[in-house]
Design a protein around this motif. Structure first.
Motif, short mmCIF file in Angstrom:
data_model
loop_
_atom_site.label_atom_id
_atom_site.label_comp_id
_atom_site.label_asym_id
_atom_site.label_seq_id
_atom_site.Cartn_x
_atom_site.Cartn_y
_atom_site.Cartn_z
N TRP A 158 37.15 30.54 37.07
CA TRP A 158 37.74 31.27 38.19
C TRP A 158 36.89 31.11 39.44
O TRP A 158 37.39 30.81 40.53
CB TRP A 158 37.88 32.73 37.81
CG TRP A 158 38.65 33.60 38.77
CD1 TRP A 158 38.97 33.33 40.06
CD2 TRP A 158 39.19 34.88 38.50
NE1 TRP A 158 39.67 34.37 40.63
CE2 TRP A 158 39.82 35.33 39.68
CE3 TRP A 158 39.21 35.70 37.40
CZ2 TRP A 158 40.45 36.57 39.76
CZ3 TRP A 158 39.84 36.93 37.48
CH2 TRP A 158 40.46 37.35 38.65
N ALA A 159 35.59 31.27 39.29
CA ALA A 159 34.69 31.17 40.43
C ALA A 159 34.64 29.75 41.00
O ALA A 159 34.40 29.56 42.18
CB ALA A 159 33.29 31.61 40.02
N ALA A 160 34.89 28.77 40.15
CA ALA A 160 34.84 27.37 40.59
C ALA A 160 36.09 26.94 41.33
O ALA A 160 36.13 25.85 41.89
CB ALA A 160 34.62 26.47 39.38
N CYS A 161 37.10 27.77 41.35
CA CYS A 161 38.39 27.40 41.96
C CYS A 161 38.78 28.31 43.12
O CYS A 161 39.90 28.80 43.17
CB CYS A 161 39.48 27.44 40.90
SG CYS A 161 39.22 26.35 39.52
N PRO A 162 37.89 28.55 44.09
CA PRO A 162 38.25 29.47 45.18
C PRO A 162 39.39 28.94 46.05
O PRO A 162 40.11 29.72 46.66
CB PRO A 162 36.95 29.59 45.98
CG PRO A 162 36.20 28.35 45.67
CD PRO A 162 36.57 27.99 44.25
N THR A 163 39.56 27.62 46.09
CA THR A 163 40.66 27.09 46.91
C THR A 163 42.01 27.33 46.27
O THR A 163 43.02 27.36 46.95
CB THR A 163 40.47 25.57 47.13
OG1 THR A 163 40.40 24.93 45.87
CG2 THR A 163 39.22 25.29 47.94
N ILE A 164 42.02 27.55 44.97
CA ILE A 164 43.29 27.80 44.27
C ILE A 164 43.64 29.28 44.32
O ILE A 164 44.74 29.66 44.68
CB ILE A 164 43.21 27.33 42.81
CG1 ILE A 164 43.04 25.80 42.76
CG2 ILE A 164 44.45 27.74 42.02
CD1 ILE A 164 42.75 25.25 41.39
N THR A 165 42.69 30.14 43.97
CA THR A 165 42.97 31.57 43.89
C THR A 165 42.67 32.31 45.18
O THR A 165 43.27 33.31 45.46
CB THR A 165 42.16 32.22 42.76
OG1 THR A 165 40.76 32.07 43.06
CG2 THR A 165 42.49 31.60 41.42
N ASP A 166 41.69 31.84 45.95
CA ASP A 166 41.24 32.48 47.19
C ASP A 166 40.76 33.91 46.93
O ASP A 166 40.73 34.73 47.83
CB ASP A 166 42.35 32.46 48.24
CG ASP A 166 41.79 32.65 49.64
OD1 ASP A 166 40.64 32.24 49.88
OD2 ASP A 166 42.50 33.23 50.50
N ILE A 167 40.45 34.21 45.68
CA ILE A 167 39.96 35.54 45.30
C ILE A 167 38.74 35.34 44.40
O ILE A 167 38.79 34.55 43.46
CB ILE A 167 41.03 36.34 44.53
CG1 ILE A 167 42.27 36.53 45.39
CG2 ILE A 167 40.48 37.68 44.06
CD1 ILE A 167 43.45 37.11 44.62
N GLU A 168 37.67 36.05 44.68
CA GLU A 168 36.50 35.97 43.82
C GLU A 168 36.76 36.70 42.51
O GLU A 168 37.51 37.67 42.48
CB GLU A 168 35.29 36.58 44.52
CG GLU A 168 34.82 35.77 45.70
CD GLU A 168 33.52 36.33 46.26
OE1 GLU A 168 32.78 37.02 45.54
OE2 GLU A 168 33.27 36.08 47.44
N PRO A 169 36.13 36.26 41.43
CA PRO A 169 36.30 36.96 40.14
C PRO A 169 35.86 38.42 40.27
O PRO A 169 34.90 38.71 40.99
CB PRO A 169 35.38 36.20 39.19
CG PRO A 169 35.16 34.88 39.83
CD PRO A 169 35.26 35.10 41.30
#
Length: 66
Positions: free
Chosen positions: A13-24
């Protein structure tokens, strides 16, 4: 879910900020566990369940989750 699996998911999750735009919401499994323990309903019995896909599967390129 095992702590190592939770940690792995949080790392993904943390490695994909461009996908989720939300921090874990949690740093690691122990942070999640302590948050659960601090909730007003922390004394509730923990329940879990398992799911299994039983539908049709493609002949080729079958997704791993199937």
């Amino acid at each position: 879910m095992l702590a190592r699996d939770i940690n792995h998911l949080l790392e993904l999750w943390a490695a994909c900020p461009t996908i989720t735009d939300i921090e874990p919401p949690f740093w690691k499994a122990t942070h999640l566990y302590s948050t659960i323990d601090l909730t007003p309903l922390g004394d509730m019995t923990w329940e879990s369940f398992a799911l299994q896909y039983n539908g049709r599967r493609p002949v080729q390129n079958t997704p791993l989750w199937m």
